[in-house]
Design a protein around this motif. Structure first.
Motif, PDB file in Angstrom:
ATOM      1  N   ASN A 283     -33.680   4.489   8.400  1.00  0.00           N
ATOM      2  CA  ASN A 283     -34.177   3.951   7.124  1.00  0.00           C
ATOM      3  C   ASN A 283     -33.125   4.098   6.017  1.00  0.00           C
ATOM      4  OD1 ASN A 283     -36.717   3.381   8.256  1.00  0.00           O
ATOM      5  ND2 ASN A 283     -37.275   5.548   7.966  1.00  0.00           N
ATOM      6  N   ALA A 284     -31.938   3.803   6.391  1.00  0.00           N
ATOM      7  CA  ALA A 284     -30.842   4.027   5.463  1.00  0.00           C
ATOM      8  C   ALA A 284     -31.035   3.231   4.177  1.00  0.00           C
ATOM      9  CB  ALA A 284     -29.515   3.627   6.103  1.00  0.00           C
ATOM     10  N   PRO A 285     -30.868   3.880   3.030  1.00  0.00           N
ATOM     11  CA  PRO A 285     -30.961   3.139   1.760  1.00  0.00           C
ATOM     12  C   PRO A 285     -29.860   2.074   1.704  1.00  0.00           C
ATOM     13  CG  PRO A 285     -30.853   5.516   1.389  1.00  0.00           C
ATOM     14  CD  PRO A 285     -30.544   5.284   2.834  1.00  0.00           C
ATOM     15  N   ALA A 286     -30.252   0.942   1.112  1.00  0.00           N
ATOM     16  CA  ALA A 286     -29.286  -0.153   0.987  1.00  0.00           C
ATOM     17  C   ALA A 286     -28.365   0.107  -0.193  1.00  0.00           C
ATOM     18  CB  ALA A 286     -30.013  -1.470   0.800  1.00  0.00           C
ATOM     19  N   VAL A 287     -27.101  -0.174  -0.022  1.00  0.00           N
ATOM     20  CA  VAL A 287     -26.192  -0.243  -1.173  1.00  0.00           C
ATOM     21  C   VAL A 287     -25.550  -1.625  -1.117  1.00  0.00           C
ATOM     22  CG1 VAL A 287     -25.687   2.171  -1.608  1.00  0.00           C
ATOM     23  CG2 VAL A 287     -24.516   0.988   0.238  1.00  0.00           C
ATOM     24  N   ASP A 288     -25.695  -2.351  -2.200  1.00  0.00           N
ATOM     25  CA  ASP A 288     -25.226  -3.734  -2.218  1.00  0.00           C
ATOM     26  C   ASP A 288     -23.906  -3.822  -2.959  1.00  0.00           C
ATOM     27  OD1 ASP A 288     -27.586  -4.371  -0.947  1.00  0.00           O
ATOM     28  OD2 ASP A 288     -28.623  -4.732  -2.856  1.00  0.00           O
ATOM     29  N   LEU A 289     -23.166  -4.828  -2.604  1.00  0.00           N
ATOM     30  CA  LEU A 289     -21.954  -5.147  -3.340  1.00  0.00           C
ATOM     31  C   LEU A 289     -22.186  -6.536  -3.923  1.00  0.00           C
ATOM     32  CD1 LEU A 289     -19.479  -3.417  -3.705  1.00  0.00           C
ATOM     33  CD2 LEU A 289     -18.394  -4.630  -1.822  1.00  0.00           C
ATOM     34  N   ALA A 290     -21.984  -6.673  -5.227  1.00  0.00           N
ATOM     35  CA  ALA A 290     -22.276  -7.949  -5.875  1.00  0.00           C
ATOM     36  C   ALA A 290     -21.135  -8.320  -6.807  1.00  0.00           C
ATOM     37  CB  ALA A 290     -23.570  -7.845  -6.675  1.00  0.00           C
ATOM     38  N   ILE A 291     -21.048  -9.583  -7.154  1.00  0.00           N
ATOM     39  CA  ILE A 291     -20.097 -10.014  -8.177  1.00  0.00           C
ATOM     40  C   ILE A 291     -20.916 -10.379  -9.402  1.00  0.00           C
ATOM     41  CG2 ILE A 291     -19.979 -12.421  -7.337  1.00  0.00           C
ATOM     42  CD1 ILE A 291     -16.900 -12.134  -8.129  1.00  0.00           C
TER      43      ILE A 291
ATOM     44  N   MET B  32     -24.422 -12.001  -8.204  1.00  0.00           N
ATOM     45  CA  MET B  32     -24.661 -12.644  -6.922  1.00  0.00           C
ATOM     46  C   MET B  32     -24.284 -11.620  -5.846  1.00  0.00           C
ATOM     47  SD  MET B  32     -22.789 -16.121  -5.593  1.00  0.00           S
ATOM     48  CE  MET B  32     -21.126 -15.468  -5.413  1.00  0.00           C
ATOM     49  N   LEU B  33     -25.183 -11.409  -4.878  1.00  0.00           N
ATOM     50  CA  LEU B  33     -24.902 -10.435  -3.823  1.00  0.00           C
ATOM     51  C   LEU B  33     -23.785 -10.935  -2.928  1.00  0.00           C
ATOM     52  CD1 LEU B  33     -28.282  -9.020  -2.499  1.00  0.00           C
ATOM     53  CD2 LEU B  33     -26.508  -7.900  -3.867  1.00  0.00           C
ATOM     54  N   LEU B  34     -22.867 -10.062  -2.623  1.00  0.00           N
ATOM     55  CA  LEU B  34     -21.780 -10.427  -1.721  1.00  0.00           C
ATOM     56  C   LEU B  34     -21.944  -9.725  -0.377  1.00  0.00           C
ATOM     57  CD1 LEU B  34     -18.588 -10.341  -3.949  1.00  0.00           C
ATOM     58  CD2 LEU B  34     -19.874 -12.314  -3.135  1.00  0.00           C
ATOM     59  N   GLU B  35     -22.505  -8.521  -0.408  1.00  0.00           N
ATOM     60  CA  GLU B  35     -22.556  -7.746   0.807  1.00  0.00           C
ATOM     61  C   GLU B  35     -23.754  -6.814   0.710  1.00  0.00           C
ATOM     62  OE1 GLU B  35     -18.413  -6.770   2.225  1.00  0.00           O
ATOM     63  OE2 GLU B  35     -19.364  -4.799   2.316  1.00  0.00           O
ATOM     64  N   ARG B  36     -24.579  -6.799   1.786  1.00  0.00           N
ATOM     65  CA  ARG B  36     -25.659  -5.806   1.824  1.00  0.00           C
ATOM     66  C   ARG B  36     -25.210  -4.741   2.805  1.00  0.00           C
ATOM     67  NH1 ARG B  36     -31.767  -6.091   0.761  1.00  0.00           N
ATOM     68  NH2 ARG B  36     -30.621  -5.884  -1.196  1.00  0.00           N
ATOM     69  N   ASP B  37     -25.077  -3.541   2.308  1.00  0.00           N
ATOM     70  CA  ASP B  37     -24.543  -2.460   3.126  1.00  0.00           C
ATOM     71  C   ASP B  37     -25.592  -1.347   3.181  1.00  0.00           C
ATOM     72  OD1 ASP B  37     -22.774  -1.041   4.639  1.00  0.00           O
ATOM     73  OD2 ASP B  37     -21.136  -1.113   3.173  1.00  0.00           O
ATOM     74  N   ARG B  38     -25.428  -0.404   4.100  1.00  0.00           N
ATOM     75  CA  ARG B  38     -26.365   0.728   4.174  1.00  0.00           C
ATOM     76  C   ARG B  38     -25.576   2.024   4.190  1.00  0.00           C
ATOM     77  NH1 ARG B  38     -31.538  -0.704   4.634  1.00  0.00           N
ATOM     78  NH2 ARG B  38     -31.811  -2.925   5.054  1.00  0.00           N
TER      79      ARG B  38
ATOM     80  N   VAL C 186     -28.673  10.026  -4.654  1.00  0.00           N
ATOM     81  CA  VAL C 186     -29.507  11.027  -5.340  1.00  0.00           C
ATOM     82  C   VAL C 186     -30.962  10.577  -5.363  1.00  0.00           C
ATOM     83  CG1 VAL C 186     -29.975  12.105  -7.579  1.00  0.00           C
ATOM     84  CG2 VAL C 186     -27.628  11.983  -6.708  1.00  0.00           C
ATOM     85  N   GLU C 187     -31.177   9.272  -5.631  1.00  0.00           N
ATOM     86  CA  GLU C 187     -32.540   8.739  -5.668  1.00  0.00           C
ATOM     87  C   GLU C 187     -33.200   8.848  -4.286  1.00  0.00           C
ATOM     88  OE1 GLU C 187     -34.648   7.948  -7.721  1.00  0.00           O
ATOM     89  OE2 GLU C 187     -36.109   6.752  -6.575  1.00  0.00           O
ATOM     90  N   ALA C 188     -32.415   8.553  -3.214  1.00  0.00           N
ATOM     91  CA  ALA C 188     -32.963   8.622  -1.860  1.00  0.00           C
ATOM     92  C   ALA C 188     -33.322  10.065  -1.501  1.00  0.00           C
ATOM     93  CB  ALA C 188     -31.961   8.048  -0.856  1.00  0.00           C
ATOM     94  N   CYS C 189     -32.452  10.980  -1.883  1.00  0.00           N
ATOM     95  CA  CYS C 189     -32.725  12.391  -1.612  1.00  0.00           C
ATOM     96  C   CYS C 189     -33.986  12.845  -2.360  1.00  0.00           C
ATOM     97  CB  CYS C 189     -31.547  13.271  -2.032  1.00  0.00           C
ATOM     98  SG  CYS C 189     -30.073  12.998  -1.032  1.00  0.00           S
TER      99      CYS C 189
END
Lengths: 302, 302
Positions: A260-268, A159-165, A206-209
């Motif tokens: 266009n910052a790639p998203a990094v999510d925090l999930a539980i 479950m997503l807790l935080e959508r971060d960039r 790395v994927e974004a680069c």
DNA sequence: TAAAAATACTCCATAGGTATTTTAT
DNA sequence: ATAAAATACCTATGGAGTATTTTTA
């Protein structure tokens, strides 16, 4: 020896009167007399000395009274505890966590848990990496994990807790610090201070680069954010990390958002299937803490 | 929650198989399934996850298994202990004793009790006087007392443990030490070192002197035998005490038997009525230790 | 399809009730 | 004489048995 008989005996021993004890037990006196007699026969031991005027305890009766009280209390407590665990109101949750959740998200979760689930004992293992955590979840060594998707494959739900960039952190005098916002492509010739290879943030970076057409040059790895920031401050390279990791602790550092910052999510995350009632309750407690766009209480700019 | 249900649950949880658990419990499988279901309903909690291939425990089941085992063991232990106390094989006896039994009789009793009644805990209060002890017995502050009859009046029964006789102890140079045996009447002009007035030995001595036609002159009282002997050795007077108290510890002392020596008995006493099983067992243990004439293992003469 | 738990039902042991007697003060 | 426990007897709940069905690996 039946707990019913123990309860009956305790009642009689405390009241020192079969009639009153029977009342207290909501039953008639004769069956109570019979049951006590039966207990004495079972134990092959006289417990009470009865006359028509008074009921007294033998030494064996004294012993039984004292210890039966304790046993009955323990039994009651056990019943309560089993109920609590059954309802998911008590028990232990082994929670793994990525290091980058330790300072912002974890305290909120722990505080909420302490307030709303007093029977819960959280065993937190911090500073873990996503693949470690998914493996531990799959093998049952963890009940829950706070990690950054993606999750490789199998049997893990989250479950997503935080959508971060992602954003960039530069040493204060760096030329790029002049720009208010940066392009990832503009960083192709920089040296990077990175999280470990297997970390989720590094994977995303790395994927974004790669999509931006270059492979980042790694000057140094650092597994904790504080280490990474101190390396950047020392001028060893630039860093790329979730906005939420920033707070203005150091004037030698400058944060800049990425276009266009790639998203990094925090999930539980948990093992797919039937999470225990306790885990379900904890997840319900987490749900209202979830939010989908970067930090709102702190401004990551500059 | 009934212990029967706990036993059933433990069996199923340990076997992880209703059929085998039923065998172990000497019952058929269907009623066992029903009872476990009933337990789960009572606790409002699922304890087991059943499939046709395996039975697994929920967290609540794990908790119940662990604690039910402990509780059942405690219950078993309680049953054993109550039985022991009921049979008089375990428990506490508060034993009072006259000081003069401390060194000869008491060690024998304690040794015999430790060997034959391992569940018995003796609480000994030594250096008591007969009237103190009979009062304590009557009021239930002591269970047994080792004392010297006669017992004043009421409600005390006793069993003789030792029949002893009074003898005389003199300072080494005393003129009467020339005689091999003494008459009480010959002591009429001596000064006496006596036990306390209320002591049984003193009572017997004073009565014997009265019959011999005199009242003994008390030079000094001493409540312990060792004190009394040291006063005699110092030449402060002569002593009269049970033969059994003598053993040749001091060359400054001379022991002489008394002709027609008054008897002083040592007995074990209890409150008349129904002594507890424990007290009865202890008395049975004492009986073979009883003997009726002075010490046989030591010669009291000179 | 085969092993195992659940369901359906039957029975009887026994916990508990009522009426009465015994006992100790 | 009286309060209280014990006894006698009856009733009915529910624990345990047998036969059968359902489930899932």
């Amino acid at each position: 020896m039946d707990t019913r008989l123990l309860r009956y005996f305790v009642a009689v021993a405390e009241e020192r009167h079969f009639g009153r004890a029977a009342q207290r037990l909501h039953m008639a006196q004769p069956p109570l007399s019979q049951q006590i007699k039966q207990l004495e026969e079972q134990l092959d031991t006289q417990l009470l000395v009865r006359t028509t005027r008074k009921v007294e305890l033998t030494p064996a009766g004294e012993l039984l009274l004292a210890r039966a009280r304790v046993l009955l209390l323990e039994l009651e407590q056990l019943e309560r505890d089993v109920r609590l665990v059954g309802q998911g109101a008590a028990g232990v949750i082994r929670l793994g966590s990525t290091g980058s959740a330790t300072f912002r998200l974890m305290p909120r979760l722990i505080e909420a848990a302490a307030a709303q689930m007093p029977g819960l004992q959280l065993t937190v293992r911090g500073e873990m990496l996503t693949p470690q955590m998914t493996e531990a979840l799959a093998e049952g060594r963890l009940d829950l994990a706070i990690l950054r998707p993606p999750v490789s494959g199998q049997d893990i739900e989250y479950m997503l807790l935080e959508r971060d960039r992602l954003s960039v952190v530069l040493p204060a005098g760096h030329p790029l610090a002049a720009e208010p916002e940066l392009e990832l492509a503009g960083l192709r010739h920089e040296k990077f201070i990175c999280y470990p290879q297997s970390s989720a943030v590094n994977t995303v970076l790395v994927e974004a680069c790669r999509r931006a057409g270059f492979v980042p040059a790694v000057a140094q790895e650092a597994s904790e954010t504080s280490t990474l920031l101190s390396f950047v401050a020392a001028g060893l390279g630039i860093g790329v990390l979730p906005m939420s990791q920033y707070f203005p602790h150091d004037t030698k550092l400058v944060f800049r958002p990425l276009r266009n910052a790639p998203a990094v999510d925090l999930a539980i995350a948990w093992k797919a299937g039937n999470p225990s009632a306790l885990v379900r309750n904890f997840l319900e407690l987490c749900a209202p803490l979830a939010f989908t766009e970067g930090p709102s209480d702190e401004d990551p700019a500059d």
